[in-house]
Design a protein around this motif. Structure first.
Motif, PDB file in Angstrom:
ATOM      1  N   VAL A 173       0.841  -1.210   0.000  1.00  0.00           N
ATOM      2  CA  VAL A 173       0.000   0.000   0.000  1.00  0.00           C
ATOM      3  C   VAL A 173       0.868   1.248   0.000  1.00  0.00           C
ATOM      4  CG1 VAL A 173      -1.707   1.311   1.331  1.00  0.00           C
ATOM      5  CG2 VAL A 173      -1.950  -1.171   1.100  1.00  0.00           C
ATOM      6  N   GLN A 174       1.973   1.219   0.755  1.00  0.00           N
ATOM      7  CA  GLN A 174       2.850   2.385   0.835  1.00  0.00           C
ATOM      8  C   GLN A 174       3.414   2.780  -0.523  1.00  0.00           C
ATOM      9  OE1 GLN A 174       3.706   4.554   3.379  1.00  0.00           O
ATOM     10  NE2 GLN A 174       4.677   5.598   1.648  1.00  0.00           N
ATOM     11  N   VAL A 175       3.600   1.816  -1.404  1.00  0.00           N
ATOM     12  CA  VAL A 175       4.189   2.096  -2.717  1.00  0.00           C
ATOM     13  C   VAL A 175       3.181   2.742  -3.675  1.00  0.00           C
ATOM     14  CG1 VAL A 175       5.286   0.995  -4.721  1.00  0.00           C
ATOM     15  CG2 VAL A 175       5.909   0.290  -2.433  1.00  0.00           C
ATOM     16  N   ALA A 176       1.893   2.680  -3.355  1.00  0.00           N
ATOM     17  CA  ALA A 176       0.863   3.181  -4.271  1.00  0.00           C
ATOM     18  C   ALA A 176       1.087   4.623  -4.731  1.00  0.00           C
ATOM     19  CB  ALA A 176      -0.524   3.023  -3.647  1.00  0.00           C
ATOM     20  N   PRO A 177       1.375   5.572  -3.833  1.00  0.00           N
ATOM     21  CA  PRO A 177       1.582   6.942  -4.318  1.00  0.00           C
ATOM     22  C   PRO A 177       2.788   7.109  -5.228  1.00  0.00           C
ATOM     23  CG  PRO A 177       1.146   6.923  -1.954  1.00  0.00           C
ATOM     24  CD  PRO A 177       1.404   5.506  -2.361  1.00  0.00           C
ATOM     25  N   LYS A 178       3.749   6.190  -5.147  1.00  0.00           N
ATOM     26  CA  LYS A 178       4.966   6.310  -5.944  1.00  0.00           C
ATOM     27  C   LYS A 178       4.888   5.533  -7.256  1.00  0.00           C
ATOM     28  CE  LYS A 178       6.401   8.429  -2.312  1.00  0.00           C
ATOM     29  NZ  LYS A 178       6.269   9.902  -2.260  1.00  0.00           N
ATOM     30  N   ALA A 179       4.171   4.403  -7.254  1.00  0.00           N
ATOM     31  CA  ALA A 179       4.162   3.533  -8.439  1.00  0.00           C
ATOM     32  C   ALA A 179       2.813   3.456  -9.121  1.00  0.00           C
ATOM     33  CB  ALA A 179       4.618   2.123  -8.043  1.00  0.00           C
ATOM     34  N   GLY A 180       1.755   3.938  -8.481  1.00  0.00           N
ATOM     35  CA  GLY A 180       0.431   3.908  -9.090  1.00  0.00           C
ATOM     36  C   GLY A 180      -0.363   2.666  -8.704  1.00  0.00           C
ATOM     37  N   PHE A 181      -1.672   2.760  -8.878  1.00  0.00           N
ATOM     38  CA  PHE A 181      -2.563   1.684  -8.451  1.00  0.00           C
ATOM     39  C   PHE A 181      -2.413   0.393  -9.252  1.00  0.00           C
ATOM     40  CE2 PHE A 181      -5.084   5.419  -6.860  1.00  0.00           C
ATOM     41  CZ  PHE A 181      -4.920   5.129  -5.512  1.00  0.00           C
ATOM     42  N   PRO A 182      -2.266   0.427 -10.588  1.00  0.00           N
ATOM     43  CA  PRO A 182      -2.182  -0.845 -11.317  1.00  0.00           C
ATOM     44  C   PRO A 182      -1.059  -1.752 -10.819  1.00  0.00           C
ATOM     45  CG  PRO A 182      -2.619   0.927 -12.864  1.00  0.00           C
ATOM     46  CD  PRO A 182      -2.314   1.570 -11.541  1.00  0.00           C
ATOM     47  N   ARG A 183       0.135  -1.225 -10.632  1.00  0.00           N
ATOM     48  CA  ARG A 183       1.249  -2.048 -10.177  1.00  0.00           C
ATOM     49  C   ARG A 183       1.028  -2.553  -8.751  1.00  0.00           C
ATOM     50  NH1 ARG A 183       6.272   1.446 -12.838  1.00  0.00           N
ATOM     51  NH2 ARG A 183       5.967   0.630 -14.947  1.00  0.00           N
ATOM     52  N   VAL A 184       0.402  -1.733  -7.937  1.00  0.00           N
ATOM     53  CA  VAL A 184       0.137  -2.146  -6.561  1.00  0.00           C
ATOM     54  C   VAL A 184      -0.943  -3.224  -6.517  1.00  0.00           C
ATOM     55  CG1 VAL A 184      -0.920  -1.321  -4.422  1.00  0.00           C
ATOM     56  CG2 VAL A 184       0.992  -0.071  -5.427  1.00  0.00           C
ATOM     57  N   LEU A 185      -1.964  -3.096  -7.335  1.00  0.00           N
ATOM     58  CA  LEU A 185      -3.003  -4.125  -7.387  1.00  0.00           C
ATOM     59  C   LEU A 185      -2.421  -5.459  -7.852  1.00  0.00           C
ATOM     60  CD1 LEU A 185      -5.959  -2.059  -8.893  1.00  0.00           C
ATOM     61  CD2 LEU A 185      -5.778  -2.948  -6.563  1.00  0.00           C
ATOM     62  N   ASN A 186      -1.542  -5.420  -8.837  1.00  0.00           N
ATOM     63  CA  ASN A 186      -0.891  -6.654  -9.294  1.00  0.00           C
ATOM     64  C   ASN A 186      -0.055  -7.277  -8.179  1.00  0.00           C
ATOM     65  OD1 ASN A 186      -2.000  -6.333 -11.830  1.00  0.00           O
ATOM     66  ND2 ASN A 186      -0.179  -5.386 -12.715  1.00  0.00           N
ATOM     67  N   ALA A 187       0.663  -6.437  -7.434  1.00  0.00           N
ATOM     68  CA  ALA A 187       1.485  -6.947  -6.336  1.00  0.00           C
ATOM     69  C   ALA A 187       0.623  -7.573  -5.246  1.00  0.00           C
ATOM     70  CB  ALA A 187       2.340  -5.822  -5.757  1.00  0.00           C
ATOM     71  N   LEU A 188      -0.509  -6.953  -4.943  1.00  0.00           N
ATOM     72  CA  LEU A 188      -1.393  -7.504  -3.919  1.00  0.00           C
ATOM     73  C   LEU A 188      -1.958  -8.859  -4.336  1.00  0.00           C
ATOM     74  CD1 LEU A 188      -3.399  -4.477  -2.486  1.00  0.00           C
ATOM     75  CD2 LEU A 188      -1.806  -5.963  -1.259  1.00  0.00           C
TER      76      LEU A 188
END
Length: 268
Positions: free
Chosen positions: A239-254
């Protein structure tokens, strides 16, 4: 934003930004006031009021993940400089930041790390600090049989799963597998300066920020669990990475993290 328009989220974000960055907080919002004041508000409210203010992961751990994500994306030297300043303010030592960024050559390659270290150096020098360099001398045991030494370190950190990944390279690129074992695990992961747990925070931040690394992320989520990171902490890292990398990459990581937790019967 006038005083009457300050939202609870903005006030919380500004307070968090001041807590973790000190005097730099006001300079950041002022730098955008004449061109993109709403962007400044989004950053303060979302990145710091919503995300960075969450419980579950301390500020130093968050900064390792943030720096990983920024270094991985490249062309982010100004942001690396700012976030290094925050990392130093929340208690990371200069040599820890340098070591975390150095470690990322395994994920993002040498050019991006070299560029990032220019920004890291600037942030350290701006604060009148010095990063006592970590220089690893010759390791007699490692030099006798670099592969055996690296494989032993790989098994210690990643378990049998890590060796299975390397063995899968034998039919097509055995030399690449050897390089990974000897260099990544025998040399870089063997360095002092930061713990393996801290290396995983930076590594996963970088892999998520880099994108297109689902298999590698799953491998390193497993390693992170072995190194003591809890499922809750790993969710917070993503979640912490979301502001830096964007939602698509964070959703894939989750999605990948969920698979790893399900395989191990773990819940958040």
């Amino acid at each position: 934003m006038t005083t009457g328009q300050v939202s609870d989220r903005f006030a919380r974000g500004q307070a968090r930004l001041e807590e973790i960055s000190g005097q730099d907080a006001q300079a950041f919002t002022e730098s955008l006031r004449d061109i993109a004041p709403d962007l400044a508000r989004y950053v303060v409210e979302f990145a710091y009021g919503d995300v960075h203010s969450r419980p579950g992961l301390n500020a130093a751990d968050r900064q390792l993940a943030v720096l990983g994500a920024l270094v991985a994306q490249g062309d982010t030297q100004e942001q690396v400089r700012r976030q290094t300043g925050i990392a130093l303010h929340v208690g990371l030592e200069p040599r820890q930041v340098v070591e975390a960024v150095t470690h990322l050559i395994l994920v993002v390659g040498i050019p991006r790390v070299l560029n990032a270290l220019v920004a890291v150096r600037a942030a350290i020098e701006e604060r009148g600090l010095k990063a006592d360099p970590i220089e690893v001398g010759a390791n007699t045991e490692r030099q006798r049989d670099r592969y055996a030494y690296g494989e032993a370190r790989l098994r210690q950190i990643a378990g049998d799963d890590g060796v299975t990944v390397i063995r899968a390279l034998d039919p097509i690129a055995p030399d690449l597998g050897r390089y990974i074992v000897e260099f990544a695990w025998g040399e870089v992961y063997d360095r002092p300066g930061i713990s393996v747990r801290e290396r995983q925070l930076a590594t996963l931040g970088a892999m998520i920020g880099f994108g297109d690394t689902p298999k590698q992320q799953k491998t390193h989520f497993k390693i992170a669990l072995r190194q003591g990171l809890t499922p809750e902490e790993l969710v917070e890292l993503v979640v912490q990475v979301a502001p830096k990398a964007g939602f698509p990459r964070v959703l894939n990581a989750l999605a990948g993290l969920r698979e790893v937790l399900d395989e191990r019967g773990l819940t958040v």
